[in-house]
Each structure stands twice: as structure tokens, then as C-alpha cells.
Design a protein around this motif. Structure first.
Motif, PDB file in Angstrom:
ATOM      1  N   TYR A  20       0.919  -1.268  -0.037  1.00 26.31           N
ATOM      2  CA  TYR A  20       0.032   0.248   0.092  1.00 26.31           C
ATOM      3  C   TYR A  20       0.836   1.173  -0.075  1.00 26.31           C
ATOM      4  O   TYR A  20       0.582   2.330  -0.493  1.00 26.31           O
ATOM      5  N   THR A  21       1.892   1.094   0.727  1.00 29.11           N
ATOM      6  CA  THR A  21       3.006   2.366   0.639  1.00 29.11           C
ATOM      7  C   THR A  21       3.295   2.560  -0.833  1.00 29.11           C
ATOM      8  O   THR A  21       3.681   3.737  -1.149  1.00 29.11           O
ATOM      9  N   LEU A  22       3.688   1.739  -1.352  1.00 28.55           N
ATOM     10  CA  LEU A  22       4.146   1.689  -2.733  1.00 28.55           C
ATOM     11  C   LEU A  22       3.334   2.090  -3.721  1.00 28.55           C
ATOM     12  O   LEU A  22       3.512   2.186  -4.895  1.00 28.55           O
ATOM     13  N   GLY A  23       1.885   2.373  -3.239  1.00 28.94           N
ATOM     14  CA  GLY A  23       0.924   2.805  -4.321  1.00 28.94           C
ATOM     15  C   GLY A  23      -0.043   1.734  -4.863  1.00 28.94           C
ATOM     16  O   GLY A  23      -0.728   2.064  -5.696  1.00 28.94           O
ATOM     17  N   ALA A  24       0.264   0.526  -4.536  1.00 26.99           N
ATOM     18  CA  ALA A  24      -0.698  -0.726  -4.908  1.00 26.99           C
ATOM     19  C   ALA A  24      -2.164  -0.498  -4.517  1.00 26.99           C
ATOM     20  O   ALA A  24      -2.445  -0.087  -3.517  1.00 26.99           O
ATOM     21  N   SER A  25      -2.953  -0.948  -5.395  1.00 27.33           N
ATOM     22  CA  SER A  25      -4.476  -1.212  -4.868  1.00 27.33           C
ATOM     23  C   SER A  25      -4.882  -2.263  -4.362  1.00 27.33           C
ATOM     24  O   SER A  25      -3.985  -3.239  -4.233  1.00 27.33           O
ATOM     25  N   ARG A  26      -6.192  -2.402  -3.859  1.00 28.99           N
ATOM     26  CA  ARG A  26      -6.449  -3.584  -3.211  1.00 28.99           C
ATOM     27  C   ARG A  26      -6.334  -4.772  -4.217  1.00 28.99           C
ATOM     28  O   ARG A  26      -5.982  -5.819  -3.605  1.00 28.99           O
ATOM     29  N   TRP A  27      -6.830  -4.621  -5.311  1.00 26.02           N
ATOM     30  CA  TRP A  27      -6.712  -5.840  -6.183  1.00 26.02           C
ATOM     31  C   TRP A  27      -5.274  -6.245  -6.615  1.00 26.02           C
ATOM     32  O   TRP A  27      -4.852  -7.260  -6.706  1.00 26.02           O
ATOM     33  N   GLN A  28      -4.469  -5.128  -6.826  1.00 25.30           N
ATOM     34  CA  GLN A  28      -3.037  -5.346  -6.870  1.00 25.30           C
ATOM     35  C   GLN A  28      -2.202  -6.116  -5.688  1.00 25.30           C
ATOM     36  O   GLN A  28      -1.533  -6.941  -5.837  1.00 25.30           O
ATOM     37  N   VAL A  29      -2.968  -5.528  -4.414  1.00 25.36           N
ATOM     38  CA  VAL A  29      -2.274  -6.272  -3.341  1.00 25.36           C
ATOM     39  C   VAL A  29      -2.608  -7.651  -2.972  1.00 25.36           C
ATOM     40  O   VAL A  29      -1.738  -8.769  -2.842  1.00 25.36           O
ATOM     41  N   PHE A  30      -3.875  -8.007  -3.652  1.00 26.95           N
ATOM     42  CA  PHE A  30      -4.388  -9.587  -3.402  1.00 26.95           C
ATOM     43  C   PHE A  30      -3.631 -10.165  -4.557  1.00 26.95           C
ATOM     44  O   PHE A  30      -3.132 -11.276  -4.278  1.00 26.95           O
ATOM     45  N   ARG A  31      -3.617  -9.548  -5.626  1.00 30.10           N
ATOM     46  CA  ARG A  31      -2.998 -10.458  -6.919  1.00 30.10           C
ATOM     47  C   ARG A  31      -1.506 -10.580  -6.902  1.00 30.10           C
ATOM     48  O   ARG A  31      -0.843 -11.681  -7.172  1.00 30.10           O
ATOM     49  N   ARG A  32      -0.893  -9.432  -6.454  1.00 35.75           N
ATOM     50  CA  ARG A  32       0.769  -9.529  -6.515  1.00 35.75           C
ATOM     51  C   ARG A  32       1.297  -9.528  -5.152  1.00 35.75           C
ATOM     52  O   ARG A  32       2.676  -9.868  -5.263  1.00 35.75           O
ATOM     53  N   VAL A  33       0.741  -9.783  -3.946  1.00 39.21           N
ATOM     54  CA  VAL A  33       1.419  -9.849  -2.817  1.00 39.21           C
ATOM     55  C   VAL A  33       0.734 -11.117  -2.223  1.00 39.21           C
ATOM     56  O   VAL A  33       1.437 -12.056  -1.689  1.00 39.21           O
ATOM     57  N   LEU A  34      -0.538 -11.021  -1.896  1.00 39.38           N
ATOM     58  CA  LEU A  34      -1.188 -12.177  -1.122  1.00 39.38           C
ATOM     59  C   LEU A  34      -1.054 -13.704  -1.843  1.00 39.38           C
ATOM     60  O   LEU A  34      -0.988 -14.541  -1.115  1.00 39.38           O
ATOM     61  N   LEU A  35      -1.446 -13.516  -3.249  1.00 42.02           N
ATOM     62  CA  LEU A  35      -1.418 -14.740  -4.010  1.00 42.02           C
ATOM     63  C   LEU A  35      -0.158 -15.327  -4.075  1.00 42.02           C
ATOM     64  O   LEU A  35       0.276 -16.648  -3.696  1.00 42.02           O
ATOM     65  N   PRO A  36       1.186 -14.732  -4.403  1.00 40.62           N
ATOM     66  CA  PRO A  36       2.335 -15.057  -4.490  1.00 40.62           C
ATOM     67  C   PRO A  36       2.805 -15.607  -3.308  1.00 40.62           C
ATOM     68  O   PRO A  36       3.411 -16.788  -2.905  1.00 40.62           O
ATOM     69  N   ALA A  37       2.595 -14.917  -2.440  1.00 35.20           N
ATOM     70  CA  ALA A  37       3.099 -15.351  -0.716  1.00 35.20           C
ATOM     71  C   ALA A  37       2.276 -16.532  -0.305  1.00 35.20           C
ATOM     72  O   ALA A  37       2.805 -17.450   0.448  1.00 35.20           O
ATOM     73  N   SER A  38       1.181 -16.831  -0.759  1.00 40.14           N
ATOM     74  CA  SER A  38       0.407 -18.038  -0.368  1.00 40.14           C
ATOM     75  C   SER A  38       0.582 -19.256  -0.870  1.00 40.14           C
ATOM     76  O   SER A  38       0.598 -20.296  -0.454  1.00 40.14           O
ATOM     77  N   TRP A  39       1.075 -19.178  -2.351  1.00 40.20           N
ATOM     78  CA  TRP A  39       1.287 -20.341  -3.137  1.00 40.20           C
ATOM     79  C   TRP A  39       2.364 -21.637  -2.411  1.00 40.20           C
ATOM     80  O   TRP A  39       2.085 -22.818  -2.509  1.00 40.20           O
ATOM     81  N   PRO A  40       3.438 -21.322  -1.858  1.00 40.90           N
ATOM     82  CA  PRO A  40       4.077 -22.119  -1.175  1.00 40.90           C
ATOM     83  C   PRO A  40       3.476 -22.863  -0.079  1.00 40.90           C
ATOM     84  O   PRO A  40       3.433 -24.314  -0.248  1.00 40.90           O
ATOM     85  N   GLY A  41       2.804 -22.425   0.540  1.00 41.58           N
ATOM     86  CA  GLY A  41       2.000 -22.977   1.653  1.00 41.58           C
ATOM     87  C   GLY A  41       0.895 -23.677   1.181  1.00 41.58           C
ATOM     88  O   GLY A  41       0.444 -24.671   1.613  1.00 41.58           O
ATOM     89  N   VAL A  42       0.314 -23.415   0.026  1.00 42.55           N
ATOM     90  CA  VAL A  42      -0.810 -24.040  -0.725  1.00 42.55           C
ATOM     91  C   VAL A  42      -0.333 -25.390  -1.172  1.00 42.55           C
ATOM     92  O   VAL A  42      -0.978 -26.390  -0.999  1.00 42.55           O
ATOM     93  N   ILE A  43       0.842 -25.246  -1.714  1.00 41.36           N
ATOM     94  CA  ILE A  43       1.298 -26.499  -2.479  1.00 41.36           C
ATOM     95  C   ILE A  43       1.857 -27.564  -1.244  1.00 41.36           C
ATOM     96  O   ILE A  43       1.486 -28.801  -1.502  1.00 41.36           O
ATOM     97  N   ASP A  44       2.188 -27.067  -0.277  1.00 41.00           N
ATOM     98  CA  ASP A  44       2.594 -28.054   0.926  1.00 41.00           C
ATOM     99  C   ASP A  44       1.203 -28.503   1.441  1.00 41.00           C
ATOM    100  O   ASP A  44       1.357 -29.682   1.537  1.00 41.00           O
ATOM    101  N   THR A  45       0.188 -27.627   1.647  1.00 42.11           N
ATOM    102  CA  THR A  45      -0.990 -28.145   1.897  1.00 42.11           C
ATOM    103  C   THR A  45      -1.797 -29.157   1.173  1.00 42.11           C
ATOM    104  O   THR A  45      -2.308 -30.313   1.588  1.00 42.11           O
ATOM    105  N   MET A  46      -1.471 -29.140  -0.187  1.00 45.05           N
ATOM    106  CA  MET A  46      -2.191 -30.120  -1.354  1.00 45.05           C
ATOM    107  C   MET A  46      -1.328 -31.359  -0.982  1.00 45.05           C
ATOM    108  O   MET A  46      -1.855 -32.405  -1.071  1.00 45.05           O
TER     109      MET A  46
END
Length: 289
Positions: free
Chosen positions: A190-216
Motif C-alpha cells: 500500500y505504501t508503494l501505491g498498490a491498489s487493493r486488487w494489486q495487493v491481492f494479486r501481486r502480494v497475497l497470492l504469490p506469498a500463499s502459493w508455497p503453503g498451498v502446495i504444501d497443503t495439497m
């Protein structure tokens, strides 16, 4: 060296990420979250299997347990060869594998997006999490009579049992992965000017994928467990069907051969997800396993 130099000299400092070196090499093996050499890891794993095999051999070849209750390793190996070579067991393995893949992929296709949404958005969490958490405690085997009424006795019912057993815990575990993404990452975006959609798509999703693969990887283990539950009821093919048929004739060697086949397939699928994790996320911090 003078007395003044001795008093002012400071002890050498360890690097910030270094583990304590006290106790020698042996103590390092028991240091929490410290990696060990790959070769040693393989040796320890093979030693565990060898120990179980040795105990099994002593109990059976030594006459401690009767063959009806626990056949010898040689008898199980011979039964397994007979099943694959002359009883078309490979087609049963393929039927079970196909059910696993379909049920697991359907559960993942719905559970992963919903889990990420539950962990990311409080409104979604408040709506979905209570009902999913409640159903998670209901055993999938208790729904088999209903699933038979809804889907019949064919392939769909068995896939539905696997889906039911995997979807709900997988969804909640993925939600925990998404919810544990640190708030600092989001604030920096947010400090760098990202929108809510960008935060979800560019931050939350990439940060979640390693844990998601392990959960799978863990969820696929549940799928193999529920496969046997599904195939014990009105199945004409599959590993569970072979195990049930063998139990009717007290062929314990074939029962154990079928169980070991599931174990080998589970190890192979586990190894696949571990390899996928290392290939897709080489940057992820994780103790070597």
C-alpha cells in the motif's frame, strides 16, 4: 599481549544466522530446524524402513505370530507378484488412481480459491468458515448412504466420497496459510501505491502459493485414506475392492500387499509435491526435508 589488551579484547561474535556450535557435530543433528546432510537424511529414512522390516521378519519367521494374522515379508512379496502378474491388479491400481486424481483435483479446484478468499477477506471468512468448520467434523463415511442415493453405485459416488473427505479440511488449511501472511507485506505494498486488487494479486497470492502446495501434498494423503472407504462399498474394481475380497477368503498376504501398494503410491505422490515445491519456490525459506 599486555594486560590492558587482554581486558579490552572482545570475544569473537557468531554470525546472526549461525546455529550454536557447542556440543560438536552430534548435537547439531538435534538442533531445532537445522538442516542435515542429504545423504544422512536418506540413510536415516532407509534405516527406519529396515528396522520395521527386521521386526516384521523376526515376528513371522521366528514363529511368534501365526501366518494367518501376519504373513512373512516373503509371502507378501510373492502375493504381490502374483497379483500384478496374473490377477490384473494393475488395472485395479489404475482405477483407484483415477478416482484419487478426479476427486482431489475437484476438491482443490474449489477449496483452494475459497480458502484463499476466507484467509484474505474477513467478510468471506465470517460467512463461510463456520459452516465449513462444522461439516469438517462430520465423518465422510457417514455420508456414504446419502451419496449412494444421490450418485448411485458407480464412479461418481466414489469420487464424491473422496471430494467430501478432502475439500473441507483442505479449504480451512489453505485459509490458515493465507491468513498467516504478514501484515507488513500488505502495508509495504500500500505504501508503494498498490491498489487493493494489486495487493491481492501481486502480494497475497504469490506469498500463499508455497503453503498451498504444501497443503495439497497433505491433502492428497487424505484422499488415499478416503479412497479405501469409498471402495469398500459396492466397488467392482480398485485397491479397496481387492482388499475387501481378500479379507473374505482370509488372504492376509494379499491384504498387506494391497496396503503396501497404497503406501508406495503415497510416497511417490508425496515426492512429486516435494519436487514441485522445490522447482516452483526455490526462494522459499524452509528447512531441507
Amino acid at each position: 599481549m599486555s594486560e590492558q589488551e587482554l581486558t579490552t579484547a572482545s570475544p569473537p561474535r557468531a554470525s546472526p544466522g549461525a546455529a550454536p556450535s557447542r556440543g560438536g557435530r552430534g548435537s547439531r543433528l538435534l538442533a531445532p530446524k537445522e538442516p542435515i546432510p542429504r545423504a544422512l537424511s536418506v540413510v536415516l529414512g532407509l534405516t527406519a524402513f529396515a528396522l520395521v522390516l527386521a521386526i516384521w521378519a523376526v515376528l513371522t519367521y521366528g514363529g511368534v505370530v501365526e501366518p494367518l494374522f501376519l504373513p512373512s515379508p516373503g509371502a507378501v512379496a510373492s502375493a504381490g507378484w502374483e497379483m500384478f502378474a496374473h490377477e490384473n491388479f494393475l488395472s485395479d491400481v489404475w482405477a483407484s488412481f483415477l478416482r484419487i486424481i478426479i476427486g482431489f483435483l475437484l476438491a482443490s479446484a474449489l477449496g483452494i480459491p475459497l480458502g484463499i478468499a476466507i484467509g484474505s477477506f474477513r467478510a468471506v471468512q465470517a460467512f463461510f468458515e463456520p459452516i465449513i468448520a462444522a461439516v469438517r467434523y462430520m465423518p465422510a463415511s457417514a455420508f456414504i448412504p446419502l451419496l449412494i442415493i444421490w450418485f448411485g453405485l458407480g464412479q461418481s459416488e466414489k469420487v464424491a466420497v473422496i471430494w467430501f473427505g478432502v475439500f473441507f479440511p483442505l479449504c480451512l488449511m489453505v485459509a490458515d496459510v493465507s491468513a498467516n501472511i504478514t501484515k507488513e507485506l500488505i502495508n509495504i505494498a500500500y505504501t508503494l501505491g498498490a491498489s487493493r486488487w494489486q495487493v491481492f494479486r501481486r502480494v497475497l497470492l504469490p506469498a500463499s502459493w508455497p503453503g498451498v502446495i504444501d497443503t495439497m501434498r497433505i491433502g492428497l494423503g487424505w484422499a488415499w485414506t478416503y479412497l479405501i472407504v469409498a471402495e469398500l462399498v459396492a466397488a467392482s474394481t480398485g485397491i479397496g475392492h481387492v482388499i475387501l475380497q481378500s479379507s473374505r477368503f482370509l488372504d492376509t498376504d494379499k491384504i498387506i500387499a494391497g496396503i503396501l501398494t497404497i503406501g508406495v503410491l503415497g510416497l511417490l505422490s508425496d515426492a512429486f509435491f516435494r519436487l514441485l515445491y522445490r522447482v516452483l519456490f526455490p526462494y522459499a525459506e524452509r528447512v531441507s526435508r
